[in-house]
Design a protein around this motif. Structure first.
Motif, mmCIF file in Angstrom:
data_model
loop_
_atom_site.group_PDB
_atom_site.id
_atom_site.type_symbol
_atom_site.label_atom_id
_atom_site.label_comp_id
_atom_site.label_asym_id
_atom_site.label_seq_id
_atom_site.Cartn_x
_atom_site.Cartn_y
_atom_site.Cartn_z
ATOM 1 N N THR A 139 9.753 -5.907 5.811
ATOM 2 C CA THR A 139 8.660 -5.623 6.885
ATOM 3 C C THR A 139 8.045 -4.407 6.182
ATOM 4 O OG1 THR A 139 9.952 -6.380 8.709
ATOM 5 C CG2 THR A 139 8.101 -4.859 9.314
ATOM 6 N N LEU A 187 7.534 -3.318 3.257
ATOM 7 C CA LEU A 187 6.952 -3.321 2.128
ATOM 8 C C LEU A 187 5.705 -4.243 2.214
ATOM 9 C CD1 LEU A 187 9.970 -3.961 -0.448
ATOM 10 C CD2 LEU A 187 8.506 -1.855 -0.115
ATOM 11 N N THR A 188 4.747 -4.052 1.570
ATOM 12 C CA THR A 188 3.352 -4.873 1.883
ATOM 13 C C THR A 188 3.843 -6.025 0.717
ATOM 14 O OG1 THR A 188 2.202 -2.753 1.884
ATOM 15 C CG2 THR A 188 1.004 -4.757 1.242
ATOM 16 N N PRO A 189 3.495 -7.288 1.716
ATOM 17 C CA PRO A 189 3.950 -8.380 1.027
ATOM 18 C C PRO A 189 2.825 -8.878 -0.061
ATOM 19 C CG PRO A 189 2.902 -8.777 3.197
ATOM 20 C CD PRO A 189 3.195 -7.466 3.165
ATOM 21 N N HIS A 190 1.740 -8.550 0.064
ATOM 22 C CA HIS A 190 0.720 -8.996 -1.205
ATOM 23 C C HIS A 190 0.579 -8.117 -2.111
ATOM 24 C CE1 HIS A 190 -1.764 -6.511 1.396
ATOM 25 N NE2 HIS A 190 -2.645 -6.423 0.319
ATOM 26 N N LEU A 191 1.323 -7.010 -2.288
ATOM 27 C CA LEU A 191 1.189 -5.911 -3.448
ATOM 28 C C LEU A 191 2.689 -6.041 -4.293
ATOM 29 C CD1 LEU A 191 -0.254 -2.864 -1.881
ATOM 30 C CD2 LEU A 191 -1.388 -4.891 -3.231
ATOM 31 N N GLN A 241 3.114 -1.125 -5.478
ATOM 32 C CA GLN A 241 3.743 -0.265 -4.536
ATOM 33 C C GLN A 241 4.332 0.985 -4.881
ATOM 34 O OE1 GLN A 241 5.133 -2.346 -0.803
ATOM 35 N NE2 GLN A 241 4.947 -4.207 -2.060
ATOM 36 N N GLU A 263 1.515 3.550 -5.800
ATOM 37 C CA GLU A 263 0.836 4.304 -4.829
ATOM 38 C C GLU A 263 1.800 5.193 -4.111
ATOM 39 O OE1 GLU A 263 -0.172 1.257 -2.144
ATOM 40 O OE2 GLU A 263 -2.036 0.420 -3.376
ATOM 41 N N ARG A 312 15.379 -5.492 -2.193
ATOM 42 C CA ARG A 312 14.289 -4.685 -1.567
ATOM 43 C C ARG A 312 14.609 -3.172 -0.915
ATOM 44 N NH1 ARG A 312 13.393 -10.374 0.421
ATOM 45 N NH2 ARG A 312 14.757 -9.950 2.250
#
Length: 514
Positions: free
Chosen positions: A93, A95-99, A104, A107, A150
């Motif tokens: 949740t 972590l950004t799923p589409h990157l 990540q 960034e 993760r």
């Protein structure tokens, strides 16, 4: 000199005081842990001074000389970007799923106005947190990684800008015993190497005991007791602290008497479940490969194993809640239909209880509607009001809960509602998929006691998917250990834990006993 100092901290939401007069300090290289039951104010204490909750903070919270209370969101954002790193409970949740993982990490590294790191530097971050094939991982998305992988990415991202304070909010809750130990050792190594101050929130008292320098016990938003870890565990002063310690399941705890199993109820043979590999080749990998098991009436069987071993996939395939490539499943000697052919009569036999109690309940429905929903499909002509009331009484909830919605329930209450929803259909078996891992030790102990009572009173059979061997020993007659989709060891719970034969079992026992 302290890196983080809290003095007289108070937190309120909508005028309601939730944390009161809390004070503590954390020095460089020191780990301070906040423990307590759900709703005690642990996460609010960690997040509110940094502007990461709906609460309003009063008093003082100073990070590396910067006062946090009363600052604007823009100021807090700058302080977070440079001085603090955060590890959250659910990495998928967070972590950004589409990157991709690499993007990540990049960034996270540049948020402190540092130059963008090279690919080699990003791979080195992943290597430092023990992630295998780090260069390959940079191009993967979060859903491709296991829970433990993760969480390692989350730690790498939190440390990418070399913060002064690391805040870890339940960082190991959803992980198996081996991974919990690995993650906590990793955090220990990082704080010692970099002089990192760590604020840890956890209801895993074993991790707190072994990895925290100081423990603060909270209840109802107030500090109950604070002491160095050896002192607190050796001679706790408060009755509440003693209750927390006693509630934690242990491999050497006295076992309750379990009901005697009856005839064979469920038998599965040669279960295989495959998923397509990502990429252009599109070949398969088998998450479960040739596994089988037997469950008798009134018997509890635990499926244990490390993350990614296939526990949940096997459990769901057997009870027809998930895909199954091949294999045979019988119920009382009669073949169980495949998932797309399953009937409501078969659904009544086995009911699931899932890991996250709040997420498994419809947020818009009242408790009476949630519990009664299975009856619409399984018993439309029955007396639904009477059955709902009976199920609510079975899980020891008051009737005034019926008009509440999930957001007004505690974690333990929400899980009891989920259990009531499963019981209302009068099943012969429950599938428990990590049904207590998201709960604090006191609530988890109550839920385990509830399952034990239901077993005795109803003769329920259980399949308990869990990464907690102490829980499996307490609740279950037998344990089946999975590794890479295979059952590598199976036996009576006490005998298997006392003399594990397979390396995976020995590793799990050692991690649980540590």
């Amino acid at each position: 000199m302290s890196v983080y100092a809290v003095q007289g901290l108070g937190i309120s939401i909508a005028g309601v005081s939730l944390v009161r007069n809390l004070s503590f300090t954390i020095a460089a290289g020191e780990c301070v842990a906040l423990v307590g039951e759900s709703g005690s104010g642990k996460s609010l204490t960690c997040m509110t001074p940094f502007g990461l909750s709906a609460g309003i903070a009063s008093g003082s919270a100073t990070l590396d000389g910067h006062e946090l209370c009363g600052r604007s969101e823009a100021d807090l954002r700058k302080i977070r970007a440079v001085k603090a790193g955060f590890i959250f409970q659910q990495p998928l949740t967070a972590l950004t799923p589409h990157l991709t993982i690499g993007r990540q990490l990049a960034e996270a590294a540049v948020q402190a106005d540092a130059p963008k790191p090279s690919r080699a530097a990003l791979a080195a971050m992943l290597a430092r947190v023990g992630l295998p094939d780090p260069d390959e991982r940079l191009d993967q998305f979060p859903h491709r990684l296991s829970g433990g992988q993760r969480q390692r990415v989350m730690i790498a991202a939190a440390m990418a800008h070399r913060p002064k304070l690391l805040i870890a909010d339940e960082p190991t809750t959803a992980l198996d015993a081996s991974l919990r130990k690995d993650i906590m050792v990793l955090i220990d190594d990082l704080r010692r190497e970099q002089g990192l101050a760590v604020l840890l929130v956890s209801h895993d008292l074993a991790s707190v005991r072994d990895h925290a320098d100081k423990i603060i016990v909270m209840r109802g938003g107030e500090m109950v007791e604070a002491a160095p870890a050896p002192v607190l565990f050796g001679s706790p002063k408060a009755a509440y602290t003693k209750a927390l310690i006693d509630a934690a399941p242990r491999l050497d705890a006295n076992l309750p008497q379990k009901p005697n199993p009856g005839e064979v109820l469920l038998e599965a043979k040669d279960i295989r479940v495959s998923f397509p590999r990502p990429g252009w080749r599109r070949d398969k990998f088998y998450a479960v490969d040739g596994a089988g098991l037997i469950v008798r009436a009134g018997e509890a069987l635990a499926l244990v194993g490390e993350s990614g071993s296939g526990k949940s996939t096997l459990g769901r395939a057997i009870v027809r809640l998930g895909p199954c490539d091949s294999g045979h499943v019988t119920w009382a000697g009669v073949a169980l239909p495949e998932r797309h052919k399953i009937t409501t009569a078969h659904r009544r036999l086995i009911q699931p209880v899932f890991q996250d109690p709040v997420a498994s309940l419809d947020p818009r429905w009242r408790v009476r509607d949630i519990i009664g929903e299975p009856l619409k499909h399984l018993d439309p002509d029955g007396d639904s009001k009477a059955l709902i009331a009976e199920a609510l009484a079975d899980v020891e909830l008051d009737p005034d809960m019926l008009n509440r919605t999930p957001r007004s329930l505690s974690g333990g209450q929400a899980q009891r509602v989920a259990i009531a929803r499963a019981l209302v259909a009068k099943p012969s078996m429950l599938l428990l998929d990590e049904a207590t891992s998201a709960l604090d030790v006191l609530v988890a102990a109550q839920i385990v006691a509830l399952f034990q009572r239901l077993q005795k009173e109803r003769g329920l059979a259980l399949i308990a998917i869990t990464h907690d061997l102490a829980l499996a020993r307490m609740l279950c007659h037998r344990i089946a250990v999975l590794d890479q989709g295979h059952i590598v060891e199976e036996g009576e719970a006490e005998a298997l834990i006392s003399a594990p034969a397979h390396p995976v079992t020995r590793r799990l026992v050692a991690a649980s006993a540590a």
